[in-house]
Design a protein around this motif. Structure first.
Motif, PDB file in Angstrom:
ATOM      1  N   ARG A  49       0.835  -1.214   0.000  1.00 33.96           N
ATOM      2  CA  ARG A  49       0.000   0.000   0.000  1.00 33.96           C
ATOM      3  C   ARG A  49       0.861   1.251   0.000  1.00 33.96           C
ATOM      4  NH1 ARG A  49      -3.175  -3.129   3.576  1.00 33.96           N
ATOM      5  NH2 ARG A  49      -2.150  -2.179   5.385  1.00 33.96           N
ATOM      6  N   GLU A  50       1.943   1.216   0.740  1.00 33.37           N
ATOM      7  CA  GLU A  50       2.845   2.359   0.789  1.00 33.37           C
ATOM      8  C   GLU A  50       3.502   2.603  -0.570  1.00 33.37           C
ATOM      9  OE1 GLU A  50       6.678   3.974   3.404  1.00 33.37           O
ATOM     10  OE2 GLU A  50       6.018   1.890   3.550  1.00 33.37           O
ATOM     11  N   ALA A  51       3.954   1.506  -1.210  1.00 31.63           N
ATOM     12  CA  ALA A  51       4.584   1.642  -2.527  1.00 31.63           C
ATOM     13  C   ALA A  51       3.580   2.148  -3.555  1.00 31.63           C
ATOM     14  CB  ALA A  51       5.157   0.299  -2.962  1.00 31.63           C
ATOM     15  N   LEU A  52       2.349   1.647  -3.506  1.00 30.68           N
ATOM     16  CA  LEU A  52       1.313   2.089  -4.440  1.00 30.68           C
ATOM     17  C   LEU A  52       0.981   3.557  -4.238  1.00 30.68           C
ATOM     18  CD1 LEU A  52      -0.713   1.352  -6.648  1.00 30.68           C
ATOM     19  CD2 LEU A  52      -2.328   0.700  -4.845  1.00 30.68           C
ATOM     20  N   TYR A  53       0.950   3.991  -2.990  1.00 27.18           N
ATOM     21  CA  TYR A  53       0.654   5.399  -2.682  1.00 27.18           C
ATOM     22  C   TYR A  53       1.670   6.324  -3.341  1.00 27.18           C
ATOM     23  CZ  TYR A  53       0.314   9.689   0.063  1.00 27.18           C
ATOM     24  OH  TYR A  53       0.199  11.007   0.441  1.00 27.18           O
ATOM     25  N   PHE A  54       2.945   5.996  -3.202  1.00 25.90           N
ATOM     26  CA  PHE A  54       3.986   6.854  -3.780  1.00 25.90           C
ATOM     27  C   PHE A  54       4.090   6.656  -5.298  1.00 25.90           C
ATOM     28  CE2 PHE A  54       5.393   6.814   0.669  1.00 25.90           C
ATOM     29  CZ  PHE A  54       5.632   8.175   0.861  1.00 25.90           C
ATOM     30  N   ALA A  55       3.763   5.466  -5.786  1.00 25.13           N
ATOM     31  CA  ALA A  55       3.828   5.226  -7.226  1.00 25.13           C
ATOM     32  C   ALA A  55       2.807   6.075  -7.976  1.00 25.13           C
ATOM     33  CB  ALA A  55       3.602   3.751  -7.526  1.00 25.13           C
ATOM     34  N   ALA A 107      11.524   6.115 -22.120  1.00 26.26           N
ATOM     35  CA  ALA A 107      10.452   5.955 -21.140  1.00 26.26           C
ATOM     36  C   ALA A 107      10.786   4.874 -20.120  1.00 26.26           C
ATOM     37  CB  ALA A 107       9.141   5.616 -21.851  1.00 26.26           C
ATOM     38  N   LEU A 108      11.442   3.806 -20.569  1.00 26.63           N
ATOM     39  CA  LEU A 108      11.846   2.749 -19.633  1.00 26.63           C
ATOM     40  C   LEU A 108      12.832   3.280 -18.598  1.00 26.63           C
ATOM     41  CD1 LEU A 108      12.253  -0.287 -22.062  1.00 26.63           C
ATOM     42  CD2 LEU A 108      10.602  -0.096 -20.206  1.00 26.63           C
ATOM     43  N   TYR A 109      13.772   4.090 -19.033  1.00 26.42           N
ATOM     44  CA  TYR A 109      14.748   4.637 -18.097  1.00 26.42           C
ATOM     45  C   TYR A 109      14.102   5.656 -17.159  1.00 26.42           C
ATOM     46  CZ  TYR A 109      18.645   2.288 -20.358  1.00 26.42           C
ATOM     47  OH  TYR A 109      19.493   1.331 -20.846  1.00 26.42           O
ATOM     48  N   VAL A 110      13.175   6.458 -17.675  1.00 25.74           N
ATOM     49  CA  VAL A 110      12.452   7.415 -16.820  1.00 25.74           C
ATOM     50  C   VAL A 110      11.613   6.663 -15.790  1.00 25.74           C
ATOM     51  CG1 VAL A 110      10.628   9.159 -16.793  1.00 25.74           C
ATOM     52  CG2 VAL A 110      12.430   9.280 -18.514  1.00 25.74           C
ATOM     53  N   ALA A 111      10.919   5.601 -16.232  1.00 23.38           N
ATOM     54  CA  ALA A 111      10.135   4.792 -15.296  1.00 23.38           C
ATOM     55  C   ALA A 111      11.039   4.134 -14.259  1.00 23.38           C
ATOM     56  CB  ALA A 111       9.347   3.728 -16.060  1.00 23.38           C
ATOM     57  N   ASN A 112      12.229   3.734 -14.668  1.00 24.66           N
ATOM     58  CA  ASN A 112      13.175   3.124 -13.740  1.00 24.66           C
ATOM     59  C   ASN A 112      13.586   4.113 -12.647  1.00 24.66           C
ATOM     60  OD1 ASN A 112      14.886   0.598 -13.389  1.00 24.66           O
ATOM     61  ND2 ASN A 112      16.462   2.172 -13.320  1.00 24.66           N
ATOM     62  N   VAL A 113      13.833   5.362 -13.053  1.00 25.10           N
ATOM     63  CA  VAL A 113      14.163   6.401 -12.068  1.00 25.10           C
ATOM     64  C   VAL A 113      12.981   6.634 -11.132  1.00 25.10           C
ATOM     65  CG1 VAL A 113      14.731   8.837 -11.776  1.00 25.10           C
ATOM     66  CG2 VAL A 113      15.841   7.521 -13.577  1.00 25.10           C
ATOM     67  N   GLY A 114      11.763   6.653 -11.695  1.00 24.55           N
ATOM     68  CA  GLY A 114      10.578   6.831 -10.856  1.00 24.55           C
ATOM     69  C   GLY A 114      10.394   5.708  -9.863  1.00 24.55           C
ATOM     70  N   LEU A 115      10.614   4.457 -10.299  1.00 24.19           N
ATOM     71  CA  LEU A 115      10.503   3.319  -9.384  1.00 24.19           C
ATOM     72  C   LEU A 115      11.561   3.389  -8.293  1.00 24.19           C
ATOM     73  CD1 LEU A 115       9.737   0.308 -11.759  1.00 24.19           C
ATOM     74  CD2 LEU A 115       8.291   1.177  -9.914  1.00 24.19           C
ATOM     75  N   ASP A 116      12.753   3.849  -8.647  1.00 26.02           N
ATOM     76  CA  ASP A 116      13.809   3.993  -7.643  1.00 26.02           C
ATOM     77  C   ASP A 116      13.378   4.982  -6.565  1.00 26.02           C
ATOM     78  OD1 ASP A 116      16.245   3.561  -6.439  1.00 26.02           O
ATOM     79  OD2 ASP A 116      17.326   5.003  -7.670  1.00 26.02           O
ATOM     80  N   GLU A 117      12.725   6.053  -6.977  1.00 28.43           N
ATOM     81  CA  GLU A 117      12.235   7.035  -5.999  1.00 28.43           C
ATOM     82  C   GLU A 117      11.109   6.459  -5.151  1.00 28.43           C
ATOM     83  OE1 GLU A 117      11.107  10.405  -8.303  1.00 28.43           O
ATOM     84  OE2 GLU A 117      13.167  11.039  -8.708  1.00 28.43           O
ATOM     85  N   VAL A 118      10.297   5.563  -5.744  1.00 23.97           N
ATOM     86  CA  VAL A 118       9.196   4.945  -4.993  1.00 23.97           C
ATOM     87  C   VAL A 118       9.734   3.982  -3.943  1.00 23.97           C
ATOM     88  CG1 VAL A 118       7.232   3.357  -5.162  1.00 23.97           C
ATOM     89  CG2 VAL A 118       7.496   5.218  -6.811  1.00 23.97           C
ATOM     90  N   PHE A 119      10.709   3.160  -4.327  1.00 25.08           N
ATOM     91  CA  PHE A 119      11.223   2.128  -3.440  1.00 25.08           C
ATOM     92  C   PHE A 119      12.223   2.633  -2.424  1.00 25.08           C
ATOM     93  CE2 PHE A 119      10.270  -0.826  -7.176  1.00 25.08           C
ATOM     94  CZ  PHE A 119       9.059  -1.217  -6.631  1.00 25.08           C
ATOM     95  N   ASN A 120      12.889   3.747  -2.729  1.00 26.75           N
ATOM     96  CA  ASN A 120      13.919   4.296  -1.834  1.00 26.75           C
ATOM     97  C   ASN A 120      13.309   5.422  -0.997  1.00 26.75           C
ATOM     98  OD1 ASN A 120      16.172   5.335  -0.548  1.00 26.75           O
ATOM     99  ND2 ASN A 120      17.459   5.264  -2.372  1.00 26.75           N
ATOM    100  N   PRO A 121      13.114   5.218   0.306  1.00 26.17           N
ATOM    101  CA  PRO A 121      12.502   6.257   1.141  1.00 26.17           C
ATOM    102  C   PRO A 121      13.263   7.585   1.125  1.00 26.17           C
ATOM    103  CG  PRO A 121      12.606   4.161   2.311  1.00 26.17           C
ATOM    104  CD  PRO A 121      13.414   3.997   1.067  1.00 26.17           C
ATOM    105  N   LYS A 122      14.583   7.545   0.910  1.00 23.50           N
ATOM    106  CA  LYS A 122      15.377   8.771   0.911  1.00 23.50           C
ATOM    107  C   LYS A 122      15.100   9.639  -0.319  1.00 23.50           C
ATOM    108  CE  LYS A 122      19.200   6.722   3.518  1.00 23.50           C
ATOM    109  NZ  LYS A 122      20.661   6.393   3.523  1.00 23.50           N
ATOM    110  N   LEU A 123      14.568   9.025  -1.394  1.00 19.98           N
ATOM    111  CA  LEU A 123      14.322   9.762  -2.635  1.00 19.98           C
ATOM    112  C   LEU A 123      12.858  10.136  -2.819  1.00 19.98           C
ATOM    113  CD1 LEU A 123      16.521   7.638  -5.087  1.00 19.98           C
ATOM    114  CD2 LEU A 123      17.131   9.766  -3.915  1.00 19.98           C
ATOM    115  N   ARG A 124      12.015   9.682  -1.907  1.00 22.48           N
ATOM    116  CA  ARG A 124      10.574   9.925  -2.074  1.00 22.48           C
ATOM    117  C   ARG A 124      10.223  11.382  -1.878  1.00 22.48           C
ATOM    118  NH1 ARG A 124       8.245   4.836   1.473  1.00 22.48           N
ATOM    119  NH2 ARG A 124       8.622   3.212  -0.083  1.00 22.48           N
ATOM    120  N   ARG A 125       9.204  11.786  -2.653  1.00 23.76           N
ATOM    121  CA  ARG A 125       8.660  13.129  -2.499  1.00 23.76           C
ATOM    122  C   ARG A 125       7.251  13.003  -1.952  1.00 23.76           C
ATOM    123  NH1 ARG A 125      10.294  15.892  -8.334  1.00 23.76           N
ATOM    124  NH2 ARG A 125      12.558  15.621  -8.136  1.00 23.76           N
ATOM    125  N   THR A 126       7.062  13.505  -0.786  1.00 23.19           N
ATOM    126  CA  THR A 126       5.751  13.379  -0.155  1.00 23.19           C
ATOM    127  C   THR A 126       4.806  14.439  -0.647  1.00 23.19           C
ATOM    128  OG1 THR A 126       6.551  14.722   1.693  1.00 23.19           O
ATOM    129  CG2 THR A 126       6.711  12.322   1.891  1.00 23.19           C
TER     130      THR A 126
END
Length: 297
Positions: free
Chosen positions: A20-26, A278-297
């Motif tokens: 749920r947390e990952a989906l919220y940030f995704a 787009a794959l590389y952009v999505a990869n960066v976005g997933l990294d931000e979702v999975f990494n709490p230090k990179l998340r934007r609340t």
């Protein structure tokens, strides 16, 4: 036993809560949304598009060098072939090569990386030596030899070759992550309970690296598309069928740029750039979702 159970309970958060947390940030990550949307649009075009066109993609259907029109959306080639029909069939082939090549590379990389990282010692040294050998092999030269002596020029063979030559960097990265996890408490607990190496890797280490493995596969997927398109463009692709890279190769071979037939080479070139980007952009976005230090609340 109580202490061991307590360690096991503490090691990871509840799966439902983590999802749920990952989906919220995704759903709030613009990079991920844009990247996935672009890839899905092209994927849908590759799946549905061939059903909307009649005849084979290389069939001569109209007048040569017709510009885009209501009848031929992307115009025709110098031989009167429908560029749109080639484009949508080429998308399907390109995605197929990407999935197969990236999948093979991911599987081999995970097996080698997990085993080397967890077992260590002589096993690690042997697998690391094999990885280094594959890493320095000139892939293009190997493909030339395969084509010259075996004559294998199919989509499946191309994807298999790409997968078998693209896994070393993934194996190294997974090996490093496995090294950092094999000394954790939950791995020690599984080892004390009598679990064998395979169960520890698949049930303990692997699930704790699931997000990292997903990111690795996306990179391998995009890399496979780039390699396949490059091989097609220089004439080392499949001898039958059509792909985006083969469209570019044919456009260059028959002087589409000199003749001003922009509709022949712009769509496949733009699609390859958009999909991989787009794959590389999505990869960066997933990294931000999975990494709490990179998340934007």
């Amino acid at each position: 036993m109580t202490a061991l159970q307590e360690i096991s309970t503490r090691r990871t958060p509840a799966p439902g809560s983590a999802r749920r947390e990952a989906l919220y940030f995704a759903l709030r990550n613009p990079k991920l949304i844009v990247g996935v949307s672009v890839v899905l649009v092209f994927l849908l075009a590759g799946i549905v598009g061939p059903l909307l066109v009649s005849g084979a993609p290389n069939e001569y259907v109209g007048r040569p060098m017709d510009p885009p029109s209501a009848r031929y959306w992307f115009g025709t080639t110098t031989f009167g072939q429908d560029v749109f029909a080639q484009f949508v069939h080429g998308l399907r082939t390109t995605f197929l090569v990407g999935v197969l090549g990236g999948g093979v590379a991911a599987i081999v990389g995970m097996v080698v990386g997990f085993v080397a990282g967890y077992r260590g010692g002589m096993v690690d040294e042997v697998l690391n030596m094999i990885t280094n050998i594959i890493l320095v092999l000139p892939a293009l030269a190997v493909l030339l030899i395969v084509n010259a002596y075996l004559g294998i020029r199919s989509v499946g063979a191309q994807a298999l070759f790409i997968g078998l030559t693209s896994w070393p960097w993934a194996a190294r990265a997974i090996r490093a992550q496995t090294f950092s996890l094999r000394g954790r408490d939950f791995v020690d607990l599984a080892r004390l309970s009598g679990a064998n190496t395979w169960k520890i890797i698949t049930r303990e280490i692997g699930p704790n690296m699931s997000s990292y493995l997903l990111l690795t596969f996306i990179l391998l997927f995009g890399n496979s598309i780039l390699i396949a398109s490059s091989l097609d463009f220089i004439g080392l692709g499949p001898t039958e069928g059509v792909s985006l890279g083969l469209m570019l190769q044919n456009a260059g071979q028959w002087s589409a740029m000199q003749l001003g037939l922009w509709w022949w080479f712009v769509p496949p070139g733009a699609a390859i750039t958009a999909i991989v980007g787009a794959l590389y952009v999505a990869n960066v976005g997933l990294d931000e979702v999975f990494n709490p230090k990179l998340r934007r609340t």
